[in-house]
Scaffold this active site. Structure first.
Site, PDB file in Angstrom:
ATOM      1  N   TYR A  28       5.946  36.521  64.097  1.00 14.96           N
ATOM      2  CA  TYR A  28       7.196  36.425  63.326  1.00 14.96           C
ATOM      3  C   TYR A  28       7.110  37.121  61.985  1.00 14.96           C
ATOM      4  CZ  TYR A  28       8.602  32.734  66.607  1.00 14.96           C
ATOM      5  OH  TYR A  28       8.931  32.031  67.716  1.00 14.96           O
ATOM      6  N   LYS A  72      -9.276   5.189  59.552  1.00 13.68           N
ATOM      7  CA  LYS A  72      -7.810   5.273  59.490  1.00 13.68           C
ATOM      8  C   LYS A  72      -7.340   6.616  60.044  1.00 13.68           C
ATOM      9  CE  LYS A  72      -8.091   7.061  54.775  1.00 13.68           C
ATOM     10  NZ  LYS A  72      -7.988   6.737  53.333  1.00 13.68           N
TER      11      LYS A  72
HETATM   12  C1  LIG Z   1      -9.346   6.973  52.876  1.00 15.26           C
HETATM   13  C2  LIG Z   1     -10.024   5.997  52.005  1.00 15.26           C
HETATM   14  C3  LIG Z   1     -11.424   5.975  51.890  1.00 15.26           C
HETATM   15  C4  LIG Z   1     -12.329   7.042  52.486  1.00 15.26           C
HETATM   16  O1  LIG Z   1     -12.308   8.177  51.663  1.00 15.26           O
HETATM   17  P1  LIG Z   1     -13.238   9.449  51.928  1.00 15.26           P
HETATM   18  O2  LIG Z   1     -13.027  10.280  50.721  1.00 15.26           O
HETATM   19  O3  LIG Z   1     -12.696  10.123  53.142  1.00 15.26           O
HETATM   20  O4  LIG Z   1     -14.620   8.967  52.109  1.00 15.26           O
HETATM   21  C5  LIG Z   1     -11.993   4.952  51.175  1.00 15.26           C
HETATM   22  N1  LIG Z   1     -11.243   3.991  50.579  1.00 15.26           N
HETATM   23  C6  LIG Z   1      -9.892   4.007  50.640  1.00 15.26           C
HETATM   24  C7  LIG Z   1      -9.124   2.946  49.947  1.00 15.26           C
HETATM   25  C8  LIG Z   1      -9.240   5.014  51.332  1.00 15.26           C
HETATM   26  O5  LIG Z   1      -7.894   5.023  51.380  1.00 15.26           O
END
Ligand SMILES: *Cc1c(COP(=O)(O)O)cnc(C)c1O
Length: 371
Positions: free
Chosen positions: A262, A35
């Protein structure tokens, strides 16, 4: 020579990380979570590298992300679990994407889509403590009973039942697993027997064996970072996949007492050399990295001097001979002597997930390796 602003993704490291994690968890199935553009690493290339390492599932948040993988020709099983209220599940049915289901209403929408296009495989998400989505315990019986009817009708197949953990503590996670067990039992009582039960993301997959079930959903760890930090990552044999670099865009020699960037939150203590690095918060460099985050120039460690701006930041390099065009590494694999995403997370008061995922903007993404 590196680019002006470069984000290098080592696909061989990603593949090797999946292999390491598969050995560590020993589950029949591993889902690579890609994702958010694979946590900033590039979704399609990362998905391919993860599949090459033996992941047999891909996980994304929403259907748009899943369809992007399909459009690129990736035909591995994909699960999408966070949906627009008006999501068109016909697209999922058409593309053969599994969808997470968190309510009876969503289940009916999925069934309608399946009736007009093709049978749809779903993973029912049960709420076990995180208070996000997932079917509440009071609604389990209604959802499982209806899901079983839809299975008999031949439109829906419940391929999975899943949930997600809080990582608040081992005890909290064990309590959530107990709720999950209750959910599985209630599903079975309604005649629903999924082939995939899954609840663990990287953290639990690494440290809580009873959370592993049939499949683990691995995000952070396949990108070479452990939720438990550098030492854990090293002992698991994980190699950070992302390296972020820039090239020095300007160099100036300044006297003591000179204000930098800045608000002049940094002032030189003595005559010194300042190097300008062309990455800023537009690239996802946290503004909270101002005056605290580490960089490496010519193999030497320095700290950002003054405020991170939209396009750039400055580094006081003392008397180091620096020239325009020299390479600056923000973070990468600490085994090569450069700062890590963990160091950046610590410096910026955040987590390594956020550090890598937010890197985007005008960086040029380059890929190393890959099969
Ligand atoms: C993002 C996510 C993961 C992966 O999590 P990590 O801690 O990066 O391994 C797994 N399951 C769900 C539902 C997520 O949203």
């Amino acid at each position: 020579m590196s680019a002006f602003r470069e984000l290098e993704v080592d696909l061989d490291a990603l593949t090797a990380n999946v292999e390491r994690m598969r050995v560590h968890v020993g589950t029949p199935h591993v889902m690579a979570v890609v994702k958010a553009n694979a946590y900033g690493h590039g979704a399609v290339a990362s998905a391919r590298a993860a599949l090459a390492g033996g992941a047999d599932w891909l996980g994304v948040a929403d259907l748009t992300e899943a369809l992007q993988l399909r459009d690129a020709g990736i035909d591995a099983p994909v699960l999408a679990w966070l949906h627009d209220p008006d999501e068109d599940f016909r697209l999922a049915a058409d593309a053969g994407v599994d969808v997470g289901i968190s309510s009876l209403a969503q289940l009916e929408v999925a069934a309608d889509a399946a009736r007009t296009v093709a049978p749809l495989a779903v993973h029912i998400k049960v709420e076990t403590g995180l208070s996000r989505n997932g079917v509440a315990e009071e609604e389990w019986d209604a959802v499982f009973t209806r899901a079983h009817e839809l299975e008999e009708e031949g439109v829906i197949r419940v391929r999975g039942i899943f949930s997600h953990l809080s990582n608040a503590s081992d005890d909290d996670d064990r309590a959530a697993i107990a709720v999950f067990e209750r959910g599985l039992a209630r599903a079975a009582a309604a005649g629903v027997e999924p082939e995939l039960r899954h609840i663990a993301a990287s953290a639990a997959a690494i440290a809580l064996p009873e959370s592993r079930y049939d499949l683990v959903r691995l995000g952070l760890s396949i990108y070479g970072l452990s939720p438990y930090g550098a030492e854990s990552g090293r002992s698991l044999g994980l190699r950070p996949v992302m390296t972020v670099r820039g090239r020095v865009a300007a160099v100036r020699r300044v006297p003591a007492g000179k204000g930098v960037s800045y608000d002049y939150t940094y002032r030189t203590e003595r005559e010194t050399t300042l190097a300008l690095v062309p990455l800023g918060y537009a690239e996802g460099i946290p503004r909270s990295a101002s005056n605290v985050a580490p960089v490496a120039i010519a193999g030497r460690p320095f700290t950002i001097s003054g405020r991170v701006a939209m396009d750039q930041f400055v580094v006081d390099v003392g008397d180091l001979e620096v020239a325009v065009g020299d390479e600056v590494v923000l973070f990468g694999d600490p085994a090569t002597g450069v700062p890590s995403a963990y160091d950046w997370a610590d410096a910026c008061g955040t987590i390594s997930w956020e550090i890598v995922t937010r890197l985007d903007g005008r960086v040029r993404r380059t890929f190393r390796g890959g099969r």
